[in-house]
Every structure is written in structure tokens, then in C-alpha cells.
Scaffold this motif. Structure first.
Motif, mmCIF file in Angstrom:
data_model
loop_
_atom_site.group_PDB
_atom_site.id
_atom_site.type_symbol
_atom_site.label_atom_id
_atom_site.label_comp_id
_atom_site.label_asym_id
_atom_site.label_seq_id
_atom_site.Cartn_x
_atom_site.Cartn_y
_atom_site.Cartn_z
ATOM 1 N N ILE B 128 -60.158 70.753 75.448
ATOM 2 C CA ILE B 128 -58.746 70.367 76.179
ATOM 3 C C ILE B 128 -58.182 71.584 76.895
ATOM 4 C CG2 ILE B 128 -57.144 71.118 74.055
ATOM 5 C CD1 ILE B 128 -56.009 68.272 74.414
ATOM 6 N N SER B 129 -58.266 72.671 76.549
ATOM 7 C CA SER B 129 -57.790 73.811 77.225
ATOM 8 C C SER B 129 -58.522 74.018 78.734
ATOM 9 C CB SER B 129 -58.167 75.297 76.459
ATOM 10 O OG SER B 129 -57.743 75.386 75.152
ATOM 11 N N CYS B 130 -59.635 73.429 78.761
ATOM 12 C CA CYS B 130 -60.345 73.449 80.159
ATOM 13 C C CYS B 130 -60.308 72.068 80.782
ATOM 14 C CB CYS B 130 -61.877 73.839 79.832
ATOM 15 S SG CYS B 130 -61.825 75.463 79.042
ATOM 16 N N HIS B 131 -59.201 71.301 80.478
ATOM 17 C CA HIS B 131 -59.358 69.930 80.905
ATOM 18 C C HIS B 131 -58.948 69.771 82.404
ATOM 19 C CE1 HIS B 131 -58.303 65.579 81.549
ATOM 20 N NE2 HIS B 131 -58.752 65.636 80.370
ATOM 21 N N PRO B 132 -59.769 69.047 83.174
ATOM 22 C CA PRO B 132 -59.587 68.993 84.528
ATOM 23 C C PRO B 132 -58.362 68.428 85.170
ATOM 24 C CG PRO B 132 -61.688 67.604 83.981
ATOM 25 C CD PRO B 132 -60.856 68.093 82.760
ATOM 26 N N VAL B 133 -57.335 67.909 84.344
ATOM 27 C CA VAL B 133 -55.844 67.603 84.727
ATOM 28 C C VAL B 133 -55.411 68.913 85.179
ATOM 29 C CG1 VAL B 133 -54.745 67.498 82.401
ATOM 30 C CG2 VAL B 133 -54.152 65.861 84.291
ATOM 31 N N LEU B 134 -55.689 69.932 84.632
ATOM 32 C CA LEU B 134 -54.873 71.112 84.752
ATOM 33 C C LEU B 134 -55.607 71.939 86.045
ATOM 34 C CD1 LEU B 134 -55.167 72.715 81.122
ATOM 35 C CD2 LEU B 134 -53.122 71.415 82.153
ATOM 36 N N PRO B 135 -54.359 72.615 86.595
ATOM 37 C CA PRO B 135 -55.141 73.636 87.654
ATOM 38 C C PRO B 135 -55.816 74.591 87.326
ATOM 39 C CG PRO B 135 -52.440 73.544 87.755
ATOM 40 C CD PRO B 135 -52.974 72.915 86.510
ATOM 41 N N GLN B 137 -56.325 77.769 87.469
ATOM 42 C CA GLN B 137 -55.597 79.001 86.771
ATOM 43 C C GLN B 137 -54.941 78.832 85.537
ATOM 44 O OE1 GLN B 137 -52.993 80.035 89.855
ATOM 45 N NE2 GLN B 137 -54.123 81.830 90.548
ATOM 46 N N ALA B 138 -54.466 77.588 85.359
ATOM 47 C CA ALA B 138 -53.853 77.211 83.980
ATOM 48 C C ALA B 138 -54.848 77.136 82.970
ATOM 49 C CB ALA B 138 -52.841 76.031 84.227
ATOM 50 N N ARG B 139 -56.177 76.649 83.276
ATOM 51 C CA ARG B 139 -56.992 76.565 82.468
ATOM 52 C C ARG B 139 -57.560 77.785 81.864
ATOM 53 N NH1 ARG B 139 -61.396 72.845 85.927
ATOM 54 N NH2 ARG B 139 -59.700 71.848 87.031
ATOM 55 N N VAL B 140 -57.639 78.526 82.847
ATOM 56 C CA VAL B 140 -58.072 80.134 82.450
ATOM 57 C C VAL B 140 -57.037 80.693 81.528
ATOM 58 C CG1 VAL B 140 -58.149 82.307 83.492
ATOM 59 C CG2 VAL B 140 -59.536 80.516 84.598
ATOM 60 N N ALA B 141 -55.845 80.640 81.780
ATOM 61 C CA ALA B 141 -54.692 81.330 80.935
ATOM 62 C C ALA B 141 -54.721 80.560 79.519
ATOM 63 C CB ALA B 141 -53.268 81.100 81.828
ATOM 64 N N LEU B 142 -54.814 79.402 79.688
ATOM 65 C CA LEU B 142 -54.894 78.446 78.285
ATOM 66 C C LEU B 142 -55.942 79.059 77.434
ATOM 67 C CD1 LEU B 142 -52.723 76.633 77.116
ATOM 68 C CD2 LEU B 142 -54.058 74.719 77.877
ATOM 69 N N ARG B 169 -47.522 79.623 83.305
ATOM 70 C CA ARG B 169 -48.500 78.639 83.581
ATOM 71 C C ARG B 169 -49.003 78.141 82.195
ATOM 72 N NH1 ARG B 169 -52.665 82.842 86.727
ATOM 73 N NH2 ARG B 169 -51.376 83.073 88.756
ATOM 74 N N ILE B 170 -48.884 78.678 80.835
ATOM 75 C CA ILE B 170 -49.155 78.269 79.616
ATOM 76 C C ILE B 170 -48.481 77.248 79.305
ATOM 77 C CG2 ILE B 170 -49.407 78.791 77.300
ATOM 78 C CD1 ILE B 170 -50.651 81.528 78.374
ATOM 79 N N VAL B 171 -47.093 77.407 79.570
ATOM 80 C CA VAL B 171 -45.960 76.501 79.117
ATOM 81 C C VAL B 171 -46.157 75.307 79.974
ATOM 82 C CG1 VAL B 171 -43.625 75.880 79.274
ATOM 83 C CG2 VAL B 171 -44.282 77.949 78.633
ATOM 84 N N ARG B 172 -46.450 75.214 81.184
ATOM 85 C CA ARG B 172 -46.477 74.218 82.253
ATOM 86 C C ARG B 172 -48.105 73.299 81.569
ATOM 87 N NH1 ARG B 172 -45.630 76.783 87.921
ATOM 88 N NH2 ARG B 172 -43.114 76.547 87.888
ATOM 89 N N SER B 198 -66.572 71.742 83.700
ATOM 90 C CA SER B 198 -65.204 72.304 83.615
ATOM 91 C C SER B 198 -65.204 73.652 82.634
ATOM 92 C CB SER B 198 -63.982 71.463 83.535
ATOM 93 O OG SER B 198 -62.916 71.992 83.623
ATOM 94 N N VAL B 199 -65.704 73.194 81.467
ATOM 95 C CA VAL B 199 -65.335 74.421 80.690
ATOM 96 C C VAL B 199 -66.285 75.662 81.123
ATOM 97 C CG1 VAL B 199 -66.385 75.006 78.070
ATOM 98 C CG2 VAL B 199 -65.173 72.792 78.550
ATOM 99 N N LEU B 200 -67.560 75.246 81.688
ATOM 100 C CA LEU B 200 -68.356 76.401 81.830
ATOM 101 C C LEU B 200 -67.961 77.064 83.048
ATOM 102 C CD1 LEU B 200 -71.765 74.393 81.625
ATOM 103 C CD2 LEU B 200 -70.742 76.099 79.899
ATOM 104 N N GLU B 201 -67.261 76.378 84.004
ATOM 105 C CA GLU B 201 -66.577 76.957 85.061
ATOM 106 C C GLU B 201 -65.518 77.979 84.848
ATOM 107 O OE1 GLU B 201 -64.234 74.206 87.547
ATOM 108 O OE2 GLU B 201 -64.135 75.691 89.214
ATOM 109 N N VAL B 202 -64.765 77.602 83.674
ATOM 110 C CA VAL B 202 -63.507 78.441 83.353
ATOM 111 C C VAL B 202 -64.222 79.675 82.776
ATOM 112 C CG1 VAL B 202 -61.908 78.572 81.626
ATOM 113 C CG2 VAL B 202 -61.878 76.493 83.145
ATOM 114 N N ILE B 203 -65.032 79.657 81.926
ATOM 115 C CA ILE B 203 -65.877 80.619 81.277
ATOM 116 C C ILE B 203 -66.511 81.629 82.219
ATOM 117 C CG2 ILE B 203 -67.541 81.480 79.683
ATOM 118 C CD1 ILE B 203 -66.935 78.845 77.834
ATOM 119 N N TYR B 204 -66.973 80.963 83.314
ATOM 120 C CA TYR B 204 -67.695 81.792 84.395
ATOM 121 C C TYR B 204 -66.515 82.462 85.211
ATOM 122 C CZ TYR B 204 -71.689 83.618 87.064
ATOM 123 O OH TYR B 204 -72.572 84.389 87.768
#
Lengths: 113, 438
Positions: B128-135, B137-142, B169-172, B198-204
Motif C-alpha cells: 500500500i505504501s508503494c501503491h501506483p496511485v501515489l506520486p 516521491q510520496a511512495r518513497v517518503a511513505l 507529502r506523507i499527509v497527502r 512498483s515496490v521494487l522500484e521504490v526500494i531501488y
């Protein structure tokens, strides 16, 4: 940050006699620490009485084999941990000792090549 | 008793904060399920439990199972919250009743915090933290906030942006997830590959920001690398049947093995082929090769991370640069270009080709990329071109390329490296004009 945590079980720092139940719990604990991405490598240490000491002084080597007096047949263990800071290494060591049922562990920060 | 053995007040405080940080992601994950997937509510409940712990633990000591303690306290707060708030009560009526039954039955509740369930929740929290609905940068921060347990201040420092930016970013992000009614689940079926990717992209992305910082004075931020690697290692145990997860872990382990060798004494970057390989961390290389073997054992088509890890492994296996299997690297880049085509992959393939089949062949491929719009401002294009030109003895052109490379990067260290290479090329130009016979 990397830390080596070890429990040598030498005569000066006795640890409780391991039981099958403790081994099972220790297995679960190691799995948990691995899942948390903390354990890089881990293993046991053979009993102190089987230890060999190698000394070098004044240009001479001395190799001293066990058994040593008063040595008990207790195994030790070690774990190479990767954590964010020393406080995390201390916390994981506390959890390890709680499973072991007692004893003393030493934590030393280690560096890469 | 000597004083160093006494536990001081500040030691207790640090110990408690550490326990809380270690439990944080699992606590939020477990609570998110009870809050119907609303991670904002889950975080608030977790925060309430943390406040209670900070009050009670210094007096009463840290409980034997701190995770279960925090979860029980948070669930009690959840019951209160759902009772107070009629809106929420309706929404979560069922959850509320289930919680009531569980919390009333104190000790059983502790036992019911089964590790396996929490593992599943943790995996859902990652998805959910890495959900594609989020920009992105927001995925990374969350992800750093919820899974890494980093504070907004720590995230802001790592990314050299104001703390308010990260907080916003986190609130949004939480608002977006809530408004879009994103379910708290482990996606399956046809959705899974894209969601996992998307999860792998965020981690990388987190890893790469650490490995080669895009801004700031330091070339690397090893803390971000470690955090990404830790997340990858956690994910590998939560989703052990996914070859790409092991591929990503392998890639990060092997890249991390070079962290100590890729900067010089004053922090300047040292290129792969110039690195002292004795400084590569063999423990991490072995872990990386083991992760790659795990990925390969699972079979299937090799995805982009498995392929990139295989390339990294080729370098890791070579004790000396001249032992590198460039032909194999070239074919791996070709395979990578097929599964995830990109001009950057083509640029890397060109470098491999120049090593395996000659400088001219490599330069021809690089020149084909010169008109590529997405590479127009990419500093590594002129950098690679400059390198090939210099080796071909075309120092004047090489100097211009390095000059351009240094103008295109915003990282101080990288800019200095390119400027230095431009000066070296310039010196060779003068050398050859001094000695026209050569």
C-alpha cells in the motif's frame, strides 16, 4: 553499522545448560532476526575446552591446546549483525540473551575490508 | 559494581526508543488491518500506544514482549476511538466488535499476535505504501516513514529538502490512499506483477539516491543504501517466491560490496575499473551471489533486476578488471534491453561492447544515442563518449565531452570528477601538440 555479538561460554561467563526447548526457541529467534534483515551471518562456537591458543611473543610461537582446568563443556555462539546504530545491536542482544536464558554477550563494532 | 555497568536514565530512554523503532512497522501494519486499511488511523493508534509506552516503560521496565504490549494498548485505543466516533463506528462496526471480544480477553490477545499474521500485514503495508496511485516521491517518503520507521526530519535530511515538504507529502499520500479506497491487501493475479514492480522500484530508488546522490556535497549517502538493503532483505523473507525480489536484493548486496572502494581518500568517486578490488566486501558479494542463485532457482523469465544483478555478478566474480567477462555482460545488456528497453541500458550496452568488441564498435553505438531526447541532459552520455574518444586518442573531442559532462551534473563530487577528466584530456592535447611526431 556492523556489530559482532558473541557469547563465548568460557569459565568466567557461564551460560545456562542448553535444553531442546531452548534450541527450538533459538531457531525461531534467529529466523525472526533474519526476517528483520539484521543477521548477516551467525553460528555456534565449539566448547572452550576444545579451544587452541596461538601466541607470538619475542619471535616465538606457542600453541596451547585444551583441555584447560575448570573448563566446562559449554558451547557459545556468534552473530554478525547489520543495524542502524549501537542501540539496535544492544536490543537484539538482549532478545538473544532472553532466549538463551542468561549469560553475557559482548558486542564489538566491526568494519569492512 | 562499577559505574559503567549501571543503567542510566538516558540509556533507558535510548533503549525504549530503539524498541519502539524496531516494533514500529509491524505495529502499524497490524493496526492497519484493524483500521480497515486506513494507514492514517493505524499510525495515530500506534502513536497513542507509543505515548503510553514512553510513560510506563521507564517506571515498570520494558515488557517481555514489547510488540504484543504495544499492539494490545493500541487496540484498546481503537475500541475507544470507534465507540466515540459514530461515523467510524458504522464504518468499522464489525471490526469494533471483533476488537471488543479480543481485548476483553487480555492474555489471549497477546498470544493471538501471531507472527505469521503480522508478516502478512507487513507485506500488505509495503504494497500500500508503494501503491501506483501515489506520486513516486510520496511512495518513497511513505515507505521510509512507515516501513523504515524514519522520522520526517530524518527523511528530509536524507533528501536535502525542508522537513515540511516531506511531512506534506506523507499527509497527502495518506489522504490519497484513503480517498481512493485502496484496499489493504496483498495483490494477486494479473495485478501482482505491476504492483510488485512498483515496490521494487521504490526500494531501488531509495538505494540509488544513497548510492549516487542527485544533489548535495556527498556523492553517497550510505544510510539510505543500508535502509533500502534492509527493506529488500525483509521483503525477500516476506515474498520468498518472487525471483525479482531476490534479483533486487542481489543487485543491492553486490553494489554495496563496492561502497568502501568507490570513493578515494578525499571523497572523490573512483570508477568501477579503477577500484581496488581488495576493498570489495566479500561477505556482501557472497550474499549477493546467494540471492542471485535463489532467484535463478525459482526459474521463469529473467526480469530486469535479475539481469542487472547478473551483470553486477560478472564484475564481482572478476578478481582483476581484465578478467571481466565483457561478452557475457554485453549479452546480458541485450537481454535487459529487451525486457526493459531504455536509452540508459543502451548506453551501458555500448560500454560493454567497447570492452568486448573494440572501442570503435562501442563509439558507433554511443553516437546513435546522441540524438536521443531523454539523454540530452544526462551527464553520463558525454562522460562515456569522452572516455571512448580519449582511449581512441581523440583528446580534443574528449575534453569537450568531459567538460559538457561536468556542466550537466548537479552532484559536486561528480562534477569535480568530470572537470578533472577534462583537464587530463586537455593535458594530453598539449602533450601531443608538443610532440607532433607521436
Amino acid at each position: 553499522m556492523r556489530f559482532l555479538g558473541y557469547t563465548l561460554a568460557d569459565p568466567t561467563t557461564p551460560i545456562p545448560e542448553p535444553t531442546p526447548e531452548m534450541f527450538a526457541k533459538m531457531g525461531e529467534f534467529v529466523a525472526e532476526a533474519t526476517k528483520a534483515g539484521v543477521v548477516l551471518a551467525t553460528g555456534g562456537i565449539a566448547p572452550f575446552e576444545e579451544a587452541t591458543k596461538v601466541r607470538y611473543a619475542d619471535g616465538e610461537f606457542t600453541v596451547i591446546d585444551g583441555p584447560y582446568t575448570e573448563a566446562k563443556e559449554l558451547v557459545g555462539g556468534w552473530a554478525l549483525m547489520e543495524v542502524r546504530d549501537k542501540a539496535e545491536a544492544i536490543e537484539w542482544t538482549k532478545r538473544f540473551l532472553a532466549v538463551a536464558g542468561g549469560g553475557e554477550s559482548t558486542i564489538r563494532q566491526v568494519y569492512g575490508p | 559494581m562499577v559505574s559503567s555497568e549501571l543503567v542510566t536514565g538516558s540509556q533507558t530512554h535510548t533503549a525504549i526508543e530503539t524498541v519502539i523503532r524496531l516494533e514500529s512497522s509491524r505495529l502499524i501494519a497490524g493496526l492497519a488491518r484493524y483500521a480497515g486499511g486506513d494507514i492514517g488511523i493505524a499510525e495515530e493508534l500506534a502513536q497513542d500506544a507509543v505515548v503510553a509506552a514512553l510513560e510506563q516503560w521507564p517506571r515498570e521496565g520494558v515488557p517481555a514482549n514489547p510488540g504484543a504490549w504495544l499492539m494490545t494498548v493500541a487496540k484498546r485505543r481503537a475500541v475507544d476511538l470507534f465507540r466515540r466516533n459514530r461515523e467510524l463506528e458504522r464504518k468499522y462496526a464489525q471490526i469494533g466488535r471483533a476488537l471488543d471480544a479480543e481485548v476483553d480477553d487480555g492474555t489471549a490477545a497477546l498470544d493471538r499476535v501471531v507472527a505469521d499474521d503480522i508478516d502478512d500485514d507487513l507485506l500488505r503495508l509495503i504494497f500500500i505504501s508503494c501503491h501506483p496511485v501515489l506520486p513516486v516521491q510520496a511512495r518513497v517518503a511513505l515507505t521510509l516513514r512507515l516501513l523504515g520507521g524514519l522520522t520526517t526530519a530524518e527523511i528530509a535530511r536524507a533528501y536535502v529538502v525542508p522537513e515540511a515538504t516531506i511531512a506534506q507529502r506523507i499527509v497527502r499520500a495518506k489522504r490519497t490512499l484513503s480517498a481512493a479506497h485502496i484496499p489493504f491487501e496483498t495483490p494477486g493475479g494479473t495485478q501482482r506483477p505491476a504492483r510488485l514492480s512498483s515496490v521494487l522500484e521504490v526500494i531501488y530508488l531509495i538505494y540509488n539516491e544513497g548510492y549516487s546522490a542527485t544533489a548535495g556535497a556527498d556523492w553517497m549517502r550510505p544510510d539510505l543504501c543500508h535502509e533500502a538493503l534492509r527493506l529488500g532483505r525483509v521483503l525477500a523473507e516476506l515474498a520468498p517466491d518472487e525471483p525479482e525480489v531476490h534479483g533486487l536484493v542481489a543487485l543491492m548486496e553486490i553494489q554495496s560490496s563496492r561502497i568502501g572502494a568507490r570513493t578515494g581518500p578525499s571523497g572523490e568517486p573512483v570508477l568501477l575499473l579503477d577500484q581496488d578490488r581488495a576493498g570489495w566486501d566479500q561477505l556482501l558479494i557472497n550474499r549477493g551471489l546467494a540471492a542471485l542463485a535463489r532467484a535463478e532457482a525459482l526459474g521463469g523469465t529473467r526480469g530486469p533486476y535479475v539481469l542487472q544483478a547478473s551483470i553486477a555478478a560478472c564484475h564481482a566474480r572478476a578478481f582483476r578488471p581484465e578478467e571481466t567477462d565483457w561478452a557475457r555482460i554485453t549479452s546480458l545488456y541485450s537481454a535487459l534491453a529487451e525486457v526493459s528497453p531504455s536509452p540508459i541500458v543502451e548506453l551501458n550496452r555500448a560500454v560493454a561492447v567497447s570492452m568486448a568488441f573494440g572501442l570503435a564498435a562501442g563509439l558507433a553505438l554511443v553516437d546513435q544515442l546522441a540524438t536521443e531526447p531523454s539523454l540530452r541532459n544526462y551527464h553520463l552520455l558525454p562522460s562515456v563518449r569522452g572516455d571512448l574518444l580519449l582511449k581512441l586518442g581523440r583528446a580534443v573531442e574528449a575534453q569537450a565531452e568531459f567538460q559538457r559532462a561536468s556542466e550537466l551534473t548537479s552532484n559536486t563530487r561528480e562534477r569535480e570528477l568530470s572537470a578533472q577528466r577534462a583537464r587530463t584530456a586537455g593535458a594530453q592535447t598539449e602533450e601531443s601538440s608538443d610532440n607532433p611526431g607521436r
